[in-house]
Design an enzyme around this catalytic site. Structure first.
Site, PDB file in Angstrom:
ATOM      1  N   ASP A  88      -1.855  -5.856 -14.793  1.00 17.75           N
ATOM      2  CA  ASP A  88      -2.309  -4.495 -15.047  1.00 17.75           C
ATOM      3  C   ASP A  88      -1.104  -3.875 -15.891  1.00 17.75           C
ATOM      4  OD1 ASP A  88      -4.096  -2.218 -14.985  1.00 17.75           O
ATOM      5  OD2 ASP A  88      -3.084  -1.561 -13.285  1.00 17.75           O
ATOM      6  N   HIS A 127      -3.284  -0.982 -17.622  1.00 13.73           N
ATOM      7  CA  HIS A 127      -2.553  -0.155 -16.596  1.00 13.73           C
ATOM      8  C   HIS A 127      -3.425   0.955 -16.041  1.00 13.73           C
ATOM      9  CE1 HIS A 127       1.789   1.473 -15.341  1.00 13.73           C
ATOM     10  NE2 HIS A 127       0.787   1.506 -14.232  1.00 13.73           N
ATOM     11  N   ILE A 128      -4.569   0.697 -15.254  1.00 11.93           N
ATOM     12  CA  ILE A 128      -5.667   1.274 -14.677  1.00 11.93           C
ATOM     13  C   ILE A 128      -5.614   1.262 -13.233  1.00 11.93           C
ATOM     14  CG2 ILE A 128      -7.171   1.307 -16.883  1.00 11.93           C
ATOM     15  CD1 ILE A 128      -8.766  -0.780 -15.410  1.00 11.93           C
ATOM     16  N   ILE A 154       1.371  -0.635  -0.772  1.00 15.08           N
ATOM     17  CA  ILE A 154       0.461  -1.267  -1.792  1.00 15.08           C
ATOM     18  C   ILE A 154       0.252  -2.877  -1.298  1.00 15.08           C
ATOM     19  CG2 ILE A 154       0.084  -1.857  -4.033  1.00 15.08           C
ATOM     20  CD1 ILE A 154       0.998   0.817  -4.934  1.00 15.08           C
ATOM     21  N   GLY A 191       5.528  -3.052   0.305  1.00 20.09           N
ATOM     22  CA  GLY A 191       5.452  -1.881   0.922  1.00 20.09           C
ATOM     23  C   GLY A 191       3.755  -1.466   1.093  1.00 20.09           C
TER      24      GLY A 191
END
Length: 364
Positions: A306, A330-331, A200, A198
């Site tokens: 991530d 998770h940044i 991203i 998609g």
């Protein structure tokens, strides 16, 4: 920059004819005064912001027309959230607390509008919101750029053994007398596979095109537009082909019952031994025990993550003992500009839902 986007549009504008995704600039530039007049002519709505660190840009937008209540605890105290949500008309849901029947019951039947400040909504009981006919917004697209940048960084870091190299320095093992020391994987002329392609995924592919990759493979439920395939030299393939032919695999899919755990021992055994896995989707898409075994046995070359399961990951987790994995907390969307834009879109979503207008970025 953001304060000129406070006005809200009455139409959804800027939809890409190629991808079907709203660009962040289109969402932020959507603006006229019709909804502001509608808001000001009615009562003062009460809106809860469920996290004290939601950027001020979003809160300022809400305060123009609403009474804003804010949860103050960090980490968010569920009891405080449930207490403050009582009687509100709208909610800007910051963070990943479960958004479920418990919260909706605590709010009451007058609740008209909710928007998360996230792209993923796996922590939301969507059927429950639909049953109660409460519109839900979220904030995809605006984080594409930040997440794509980080994904490329992970791909390079994992492929070129950044983590292992740093550990060599820390442990006084800098072996500069070798010619073939810490050799990594080339991005040039590689095949990059996307599990999920998609907004991203396409943003990542756009960045990787500058690295002279050979081709893109992708596995999705539906084929993307032909023009997108031509732009990225991309081809839709089945999952097994993606696994077998990709030098790098990027997980850019949402977590669903169909995607949970699909990257398991069976999948890893179908990948190249030189393959690099990058996950910026959700941790549960990967069976982490199986990934550990695949990395430890060098069944695959390396991984860059991530997202993990659980979050936060214990510092004693066995995955962190490996040299060939790069783990981040998770940044992906953690830039100041991106978070401000996410808060802005979420605030607009809430306001539009309050007056019965289509949200700028509806989740369904």
């Amino acid at each position: 920059m953001l304060n000129r986007f406070i006005g809200l549009s009455t139409t959804i504008v800027g939809r890409s004819s190629r991808s079907g995704f709203l660009s962040s600039s289109s969402l932020l530039k959507a603006g006229n005064q019709k909804q502001n007049r509608t808001m000001s002519s009615g009562k003062a709505f009460k809106v809860l912001v469920t996290h004290p660190e939601v950027p001020q840009e979003g809160i300022d937008i809400l305060k123009q027309n609403c009474e804003v209540i804010q949860v103050q605890s960090v980490p968010v105290d569920r009891a405080e959230l449930l207490r403050k949500i009582s009687g509100v008309d709208g909610v800007l849901w910051g963070g990943h607390q479960p958004l479920n029947a418990e919260a909706l019951d605590a709010a009451g039947p007058q609740l008209k509008s909710i928007s998360t400040m996230s792209a993923g909504i796996d922590y939301v009981d969507v059927p429950e919101l639909k049953k109660r006919k409460i519109p839900l917004g979220h904030t995809p697209t605006v984080l594409n750029t930040a997440v794509a940048d980080l994904a490329v960084g992970l791909l390079i870091a994992a492929g070129r053994r950044f983590h292992e190299g740093r550990k060599k320095i820390d442990n006084d093992q800098w072996e500069n007398y070798h010619l073939n020391w810490l050799l990594g994987q080339d991005i040039r002329d590689s095949t990059v596979g996307f599990y999920g392609f998609g907004g991203i995924g396409q943003a990542i592919a756009k960045r990787l095109s500058g690295f002279d990759i050979d081709r893109v493979l992708y596995t999705t439920r539906r084929r993307v537009h032909k023009e997108i395939e031509e732009e990225f030299n991309a081809k839709k393939v089945d999952f097994d082909t993606l696994l077998a032919e990709s030098d790098f695999i990027v997980i850019a899919s949402p977590l669903t019952k169909d995607t949970q755990g699909v990257f398991n021992a069976t999948a890893f055994n179908k990948m190249k031994e030189t393959a690099v896995l990058v996950n910026i989707g959700r941790g549960k898409i990967v069976n982490q025990d199986d990934l550990y075994e695949a990395l430890k046995s060098n069944r695959i070359f390396s991984a860059g993550l991530d997202v993990v399961d659980p979050e936060p990951l214990s510092p004693k987790d066995k995955l962190l003992t490996l040299d060939n994995v790069v783990v981040l907390p998770h940044i992906g969307s953690a830039t100041k500009r991106t978070r401000a834009e996410m808060a802005t879109i979420a605030a607009h979503n809430v306001l539009r839902g309050l007056v019965g207008e289509p949200m700028l970025s509806p989740a369904y």
